[in-house]
Design a protein around this motif. Structure first.
Motif, PDB file in Angstrom:
ATOM      1  N   PRO A  83      -7.824   4.911  -1.388  1.00 16.36           N
ATOM      2  CA  PRO A  83      -7.984   6.223  -0.738  1.00 16.36           C
ATOM      3  C   PRO A  83      -8.561   6.067   0.667  1.00 16.36           C
ATOM      4  O   PRO A  83      -9.546   5.374   0.861  1.00 16.36           O
ATOM      5  CB  PRO A  83      -8.973   6.952  -1.655  1.00 16.36           C
ATOM      6  N   VAL A  84      -7.943   6.727   1.644  1.00 13.88           N
ATOM      7  CA  VAL A  84      -8.398   6.666   3.036  1.00 13.88           C
ATOM      8  C   VAL A  84      -8.946   8.024   3.482  1.00 13.88           C
ATOM      9  O   VAL A  84     -10.011   8.107   4.086  1.00 13.88           O
ATOM     10  CB  VAL A  84      -7.253   6.233   3.970  1.00 13.88           C
ATOM     11  N   VAL A  85      -8.223   9.101   3.189  1.00 11.12           N
ATOM     12  CA  VAL A  85      -8.636  10.460   3.544  1.00 11.12           C
ATOM     13  C   VAL A  85      -8.453  11.343   2.313  1.00 11.12           C
ATOM     14  O   VAL A  85      -7.396  11.319   1.680  1.00 11.12           O
ATOM     15  CB  VAL A  85      -7.794  11.018   4.711  1.00 11.12           C
ATOM     16  N   GLN A  86      -9.487  12.111   1.990  1.00 11.65           N
ATOM     17  CA  GLN A  86      -9.406  13.020   0.848  1.00 11.65           C
ATOM     18  C   GLN A  86      -9.826  14.420   1.278  1.00 11.65           C
ATOM     19  O   GLN A  86     -10.873  14.592   1.898  1.00 11.65           O
ATOM     20  CB  GLN A  86     -10.299  12.525  -0.291  1.00 11.65           C
ATOM     21  N   THR A  87      -8.975  15.401   0.985  1.00 12.89           N
ATOM     22  CA  THR A  87      -9.269  16.801   1.251  1.00 12.89           C
ATOM     23  C   THR A  87      -8.941  17.578  -0.025  1.00 12.89           C
ATOM     24  O   THR A  87      -8.306  17.034  -0.940  1.00 12.89           O
ATOM     25  CB  THR A  87      -8.420  17.352   2.409  1.00 12.89           C
ATOM     26  N   PRO A  88      -9.340  18.848  -0.122  1.00 11.57           N
ATOM     27  CA  PRO A  88      -8.984  19.631  -1.314  1.00 11.57           C
ATOM     28  C   PRO A  88      -7.483  19.752  -1.516  1.00 11.57           C
ATOM     29  O   PRO A  88      -7.015  19.976  -2.629  1.00 11.57           O
ATOM     30  CB  PRO A  88      -9.615  21.000  -1.032  1.00 11.57           C
ATOM     31  N   GLU A  89      -6.697  19.618  -0.426  1.00 11.69           N
ATOM     32  CA  GLU A  89      -5.246  19.817  -0.528  1.00 11.69           C
ATOM     33  C   GLU A  89      -4.480  18.527  -0.811  1.00 11.69           C
ATOM     34  O   GLU A  89      -3.405  18.565  -1.416  1.00 11.69           O
ATOM     35  CB  GLU A  89      -4.696  20.424   0.762  1.00 11.69           C
ATOM     36  N   MET A  90      -4.996  17.406  -0.347  1.00 14.85           N
ATOM     37  CA  MET A  90      -4.225  16.171  -0.507  1.00 14.85           C
ATOM     38  C   MET A  90      -5.114  14.952  -0.390  1.00 14.85           C
ATOM     39  O   MET A  90      -6.261  15.025   0.082  1.00 14.85           O
ATOM     40  CB  MET A  90      -3.106  16.077   0.533  1.00 14.85           C
ATOM     41  N   GLU A  91      -4.561  13.835  -0.837  1.00 24.01           N
ATOM     42  CA  GLU A  91      -5.234  12.551  -0.706  1.00 24.01           C
ATOM     43  C   GLU A  91      -4.296  11.601   0.028  1.00 24.01           C
ATOM     44  O   GLU A  91      -3.137  11.429  -0.365  1.00 24.01           O
ATOM     45  CB  GLU A  91      -5.564  11.983  -2.089  1.00 24.01           C
ATOM     46  N   VAL A  92      -4.774  11.022   1.115  1.00 27.51           N
ATOM     47  CA  VAL A  92      -3.998  10.041   1.865  1.00 27.51           C
ATOM     48  C   VAL A  92      -4.519   8.654   1.500  1.00 27.51           C
ATOM     49  O   VAL A  92      -5.728   8.404   1.537  1.00 27.51           O
ATOM     50  CB  VAL A  92      -4.126  10.280   3.383  1.00 27.51           C
ATOM     51  N   VAL A  93      -3.591   7.779   1.126  1.00 19.76           N
ATOM     52  CA  VAL A  93      -3.974   6.451   0.655  1.00 19.76           C
ATOM     53  C   VAL A  93      -3.174   5.386   1.393  1.00 19.76           C
ATOM     54  O   VAL A  93      -2.235   5.684   2.139  1.00 19.76           O
ATOM     55  CB  VAL A  93      -3.724   6.316  -0.868  1.00 19.76           C
ATOM     56  N   MET A  94      -3.542   4.122   1.162  1.00 22.71           N
ATOM     57  CA  MET A  94      -2.750   3.001   1.656  1.00 22.71           C
ATOM     58  C   MET A  94      -2.698   1.941   0.563  1.00 22.71           C
ATOM     59  O   MET A  94      -3.569   1.875  -0.314  1.00 22.71           O
ATOM     60  CB  MET A  94      -3.341   2.423   2.946  1.00 22.71           C
ATOM     61  N   SER A  95      -1.651   1.117   0.616  1.00 25.42           N
ATOM     62  CA  SER A  95      -1.474   0.073  -0.392  1.00 25.42           C
ATOM     63  C   SER A  95      -0.605  -1.033   0.186  1.00 25.42           C
ATOM     64  O   SER A  95       0.445  -0.758   0.787  1.00 25.42           O
ATOM     65  CB  SER A  95      -0.807   0.648  -1.647  1.00 25.42           C
ATOM     66  N   PHE A  96      -1.031  -2.268   0.016  1.00 19.33           N
ATOM     67  CA  PHE A  96      -0.235  -3.400   0.483  1.00 19.33           C
ATOM     68  C   PHE A  96       0.894  -3.683  -0.504  1.00 19.33           C
ATOM     69  O   PHE A  96       0.660  -3.864  -1.699  1.00 19.33           O
ATOM     70  CB  PHE A  96      -1.109  -4.649   0.624  1.00 19.33           C
ATOM     71  N   LEU A  97       2.120  -3.724   0.020  1.00 16.83           N
ATOM     72  CA  LEU A  97       3.252  -4.158  -0.802  1.00 16.83           C
ATOM     73  C   LEU A  97       3.265  -5.678  -0.877  1.00 16.83           C
ATOM     74  O   LEU A  97       3.681  -6.263  -1.869  1.00 16.83           O
ATOM     75  CB  LEU A  97       4.564  -3.649  -0.208  1.00 16.83           C
ATOM     76  N   ASP A  98       2.850  -6.308   0.214  1.00 12.90           N
ATOM     77  CA  ASP A  98       2.616  -7.745   0.297  1.00 12.90           C
ATOM     78  C   ASP A  98       1.790  -7.954   1.553  1.00 12.90           C
ATOM     79  O   ASP A  98       1.359  -6.985   2.180  1.00 12.90           O
ATOM     80  CB  ASP A  98       3.938  -8.550   0.329  1.00 12.90           C
ATOM     81  N   ALA A  99       1.555  -9.205   1.938  1.00 17.62           N
ATOM     82  CA  ALA A  99       0.687  -9.473   3.089  1.00 17.62           C
ATOM     83  C   ALA A  99       1.292  -9.014   4.405  1.00 17.62           C
ATOM     84  O   ALA A  99       0.599  -8.963   5.420  1.00 17.62           O
ATOM     85  CB  ALA A  99       0.359 -10.966   3.163  1.00 17.62           C
ATOM     86  N   GLY A 100       2.588  -8.658   4.412  1.00 20.66           N
ATOM     87  CA  GLY A 100       3.246  -8.253   5.652  1.00 20.66           C
ATOM     88  C   GLY A 100       3.612  -6.794   5.728  1.00 20.66           C
ATOM     89  O   GLY A 100       4.088  -6.333   6.767  1.00 20.66           O
TER      90      GLY A 100
END
Length: 334
Positions: free
Chosen positions: A146-163
């Motif tokens: 999780p990077v940004v969380q608000t009552p309406e949505m959650e913005v996240v990030m995730s590595f698919l691989d190192a690139g």
């Protein structure tokens, strides 16, 4: 502020910041997509757009705007805070590509996702996954941070691989990161779209048109161009569209519209050819050689289950548009 409006503004701000980031930062050879490792194609995505930054930066058109975009990116406080907070400021300098996903699912219309292609490296990936470990969750072996969380949505990030780093709303990123099976209606367009060009994309035409129709119905707008599109059997048969753009001194664009039957592909090709012929007739007496050249260069033909259309915008035509001249002025009667 209306929560929906706040969520929309946040979503747009993050998406715009990501695009600006990819355009503004210098390209250091990173890991891009190739024929054996193309971006995932989620079945629920309504569109996928890819920008090969290494190829884009070789074009004259890109160099014309790079300086202006770079100034904006470096002065964007929210973008800089995000980069510093995640420790990605240095790694972002090696961006080699950017993939953007659009979704039009009725239950989650705010969903969006993107993938940054870069030489992030294993060390950066491990550092971030460890830092976010207390709040992260795991989906099919992927770490969702999780990077940004608000009552309406959650913005996240995730590595698919190192690139490759996926980011966006949680539902969209989880869909992209879980590497679902390709959606059959989009697969043909995905496989037959030229992905070796600076810009390419695939659009789920059926899904997009249905979403637009639903929106128009809710607004009480039952007519207009959309209704005319739906009333035409050949246009209504389009399942997906693939396109690619090549940039040099000239701009070359090609589209393929995939239909449900070969017969509808032929009917659609005939309609496109008719429109091109009308354009050619309209400029036949034109004193503008650039306009005549443009229409002469348009190609339209049926290819089994699809319609192929291509055209080029020459450097002279681009210069005319830059100067504020209307390239198609002769098509509009006085």
């Amino acid at each position: 502020m209306d929560p929906k409006q706040g969520g929309t503004k946040l979503r747009r701000s993050i998406a715009v910041a990501a695009v600006v980031l990819t355009l503004a930062l210098p390209a250091i050879p990173g890991r891009g997509w190739d024929a054996s490792s193309r971006p995932p194609l989620p079945g629920t995505a309504s569109a996928v757009f890819h920008f090969d930054l290494q190829r884009l930066r070789q074009s004259d058109l890109y160099r014309d705007v790079e300086g202006q975009v770079g100034v904006f990116a470096r002065s964007n406080e929210k973008l800089q805070i995000f980069l510093e907070a995640t420790g990605l400021a240095e790694a972002a300098g090696s961006l080699s590509g950017f993939t953007l996903y659009s979704f039009s699912h009725p239950t989650s219309p705010q969903d969006f996702a993107g993938i940054l292609s870069s030489g992030f490296g294993t060390e950066t990936r491990q550092r971030l996954e460890q830092a976010y470990a207390p709040v992260a969750r795991h989906i099919k072996g992927r770490v969702i941070m999780p990077v940004v969380q608000t009552p309406e949505m959650e913005v996240v990030m995730s590595f698919l691989d190192a690139g490759h780093l996926a980011f966006g709303t949680s539902g969209a990123v989880e869909t992209v990161a879980s590497a679902p099976a390709d959606e059959p209606g989009m697969l043909a367009a995905y496989k037959r779209t030229v992905t070796r060009r600076p810009i390419w994309g695939v659009i789920n035409a059926k899904q997009v048109l249905q979403a637009l129709a639903d929106t128009a119905a809710e607004a009480g707008d039952g007519g207009g161009p959309l209704q005319a599109f739906q009333d035409n059997p050949a246009l209504r048969s389009v399942l997906s569209i693939g396109f690619s753009v090549d940039l040099g001194r000239d701009v070359f664009v090609e589209f393929r519209a995939f239909t449900d039957t070969a017969e509808n592909a032929r009917l659609l090709a005939d309609a496109v050819k008719g429109a091109v012929a009308l354009g050619q007739m309209g400029v036949s007496q034109s004193s503008d050689p650039d306009l005549v050249e443009f229409f002469r260069g348009v190609v339209a033909e049926a290819e089994r289950d699809s319609v192929y259309v291509s055209f080029a915008v020459t450097n002279a035509q681009i210069e005319k548009l830059r100067g504020g001249q209307d390239l198609f002025a002769d098509l509009i009667p006085d």
